[in-house]
Design an enzyme around this catalytic site. Sequence first.
Site, PDB file in Angstrom:
ATOM      1  N   ASN A   9       0.862  -1.185   0.000  1.00 50.04           N
ATOM      2  CA  ASN A   9       0.000   0.000   0.000  1.00 50.04           C
ATOM      3  C   ASN A   9       0.897   1.234   0.000  1.00 50.04           C
ATOM      4  O   ASN A   9       1.475   1.584   1.022  1.00 50.04           O
ATOM      5  CB  ASN A   9      -0.891  -0.032   1.252  1.00 50.04           C
ATOM      6  N   TRP A  10       1.004   1.854  -1.156  1.00 52.28           N
ATOM      7  CA  TRP A  10       1.928   2.995  -1.290  1.00 52.28           C
ATOM      8  C   TRP A  10       1.361   4.267  -0.663  1.00 52.28           C
ATOM      9  O   TRP A  10       2.052   5.280  -0.608  1.00 52.28           O
ATOM     10  CB  TRP A  10       2.260   3.229  -2.767  1.00 52.28           C
ATOM     11  N   LYS A  11       0.111   4.248  -0.278  1.00 51.29           N
ATOM     12  CA  LYS A  11      -0.553   5.416   0.321  1.00 51.29           C
ATOM     13  C   LYS A  11      -0.364   6.648  -0.595  1.00 51.29           C
ATOM     14  O   LYS A  11      -0.256   6.493  -1.805  1.00 51.29           O
ATOM     15  CB  LYS A  11      -0.023   5.676   1.726  1.00 51.29           C
ATOM     16  N   HIS A  94      -9.282   0.995   5.619  1.00 48.29           N
ATOM     17  CA  HIS A  94      -7.977   1.261   6.243  1.00 48.29           C
ATOM     18  C   HIS A  94      -8.194   2.231   7.410  1.00 48.29           C
ATOM     19  O   HIS A  94      -9.018   3.140   7.328  1.00 48.29           O
ATOM     20  CB  HIS A  94      -7.030   1.866   5.199  1.00 48.29           C
ATOM     21  N   GLU A  96      -6.605   4.687   8.346  1.00 46.86           N
ATOM     22  CA  GLU A  96      -6.418   6.107   7.993  1.00 46.86           C
ATOM     23  C   GLU A  96      -7.683   6.686   7.360  1.00 46.86           C
ATOM     24  O   GLU A  96      -7.978   7.869   7.511  1.00 46.86           O
ATOM     25  CB  GLU A  96      -5.195   6.248   7.065  1.00 46.86           C
ATOM     26  N   GLU A 166      -4.940  -5.075  11.076  1.00 49.01           N
ATOM     27  CA  GLU A 166      -3.945  -4.006  11.195  1.00 49.01           C
ATOM     28  C   GLU A 166      -4.172  -3.256  12.511  1.00 49.01           C
ATOM     29  O   GLU A 166      -4.971  -2.300  12.545  1.00 49.01           O
ATOM     30  CB  GLU A 166      -4.085  -3.028  10.035  1.00 49.01           C
ATOM     31  N   GLY A 172       2.709   2.313  10.890  1.00 52.34           N
ATOM     32  CA  GLY A 172       3.636   3.430  10.708  1.00 52.34           C
ATOM     33  C   GLY A 172       4.378   3.839  11.964  1.00 52.34           C
ATOM     34  O   GLY A 172       5.008   4.895  11.997  1.00 52.34           O
ATOM     35  N   SER A 212       3.830  -2.000  10.559  1.00 50.68           N
ATOM     36  CA  SER A 212       5.292  -2.003  10.744  1.00 50.68           C
ATOM     37  C   SER A 212       5.920  -3.341  10.410  1.00 50.68           C
ATOM     38  O   SER A 212       6.848  -3.794  11.090  1.00 50.68           O
ATOM     39  CB  SER A 212       5.644  -1.557  12.172  1.00 50.68           C
ATOM     40  N   GLY A 233       2.904  -1.087   4.382  1.00 52.21           N
ATOM     41  CA  GLY A 233       2.883   0.343   4.063  1.00 52.21           C
ATOM     42  C   GLY A 233       4.285   0.837   3.760  1.00 52.21           C
ATOM     43  O   GLY A 233       4.815   0.655   2.665  1.00 52.21           O
ATOM     44  N   GLY A 234       4.924   1.453   4.753  1.00 52.90           N
ATOM     45  CA  GLY A 234       6.226   2.102   4.570  1.00 52.90           C
ATOM     46  C   GLY A 234       7.253   1.234   3.849  1.00 52.90           C
ATOM     47  O   GLY A 234       7.946   1.718   2.936  1.00 52.90           O
TER      48      GLY A 234
HETATM   49  C1  PEP Z   1      -0.643   0.158   6.384  1.00 55.65           C
HETATM   50  O1  PEP Z   1      -0.817   1.366   6.350  1.00 55.65           O
HETATM   51  O2  PEP Z   1      -1.475  -0.616   5.889  1.00 55.65           O
HETATM   52  C2  PEP Z   1       0.566  -0.320   7.023  1.00 55.65           C
HETATM   53  C3  PEP Z   1       0.616  -1.572   7.372  1.00 55.65           C
HETATM   54  O3  PEP Z   1       1.569   0.607   7.202  1.00 55.65           O
HETATM   55  P1  PEP Z   1       3.048   0.335   7.774  1.00 55.65           P
HETATM   56  O4  PEP Z   1       3.537  -0.941   7.152  1.00 55.65           O
HETATM   57  O5  PEP Z   1       3.838   1.511   7.351  1.00 55.65           O
HETATM   58  O6  PEP Z   1       2.912   0.205   9.259  1.00 55.65           O
END
Ligand code: PEP
Length: 250
Positions: A9-11, A94, A96, A166, A172, A212, A233-234
């Site tokens: 997920n590149w957001k 999600h 967010e 999640e 994050g 993470s 994500g990141g």
């Molecule tokens: C996400 O936003 O779905 C996620 C898992 O982010 P991160 O890996 O950066 O914690």
Amino acid sequence: MRKKIVAGNWKMNLGLTDALILAEKVKERENDYPCGVILIPSFPFLTSVKKVLEGSRVQLGAQNCADKENGAFTGEVSVTQLKSVGAEYVIIGHSERRENYGESNEVLRQKLVLVLKHGLKPIFCCGEPLQVRNENNQEVYVLNQLHESLFGLTEAEMASVIVAYEPIWAIGTGLNATPGQAQEMHAFIRRQIATQYSDILAGQTIILYGGSCKPANAPALFACADVDGGLIGGASLQADDFLAIIGAAK
Ligand code: PEP
């Protein structure tokens, strides 16, 4: 046997050039992948990333969709529009979106219905905030999300849903759930699906972990019996990290 999946997920990150370079790097190594891989760029890049992925095993997803079919909803993107540019998956719920844009369980339910109606696959996110985890109420919290958004679907519809657990406190933050915490919650979610639908469906449902996830912790997380891969994500923004995480999904 459930298939393992790693989804990136590149957001709201990357410009077009960097998005295409990253997609190329992921595609280049597809013959090494032990699992399914999905790239989930921002809306404006879907068409171009799809072109890069043409003919490859790597699939395309979108980060969100409208809760309406079409019409006068300025700034929204419909499921049929996503389908027309080749998206096969859509992230729904999600944290967010829930937190920053006030998406309720009911709105998410409507989005799920639309995604399924048009033949795409939802990646339905659930997970508790830190305070709920500290009070040890995570199961009640997640169960409510499942009931209010997901469990109105038919068994046939549910067969197309990927669930992503999640925990919000892990997204994050650099603080991932331990393999024990992830396994406990994934097994809980699977039991709820069995209770609501059937053991067969529960056994087939792919449940991803997100929060993470990194090359260092992915092997232990993905080794858990009920963790079927990750929503990343990141770490999905760095080709080397993302490829290492994919490699951990054996
Ligand atoms: C996400 O936003 O779905 C996620 C898992 O982010 P991160 O890996 O950066 O914690």
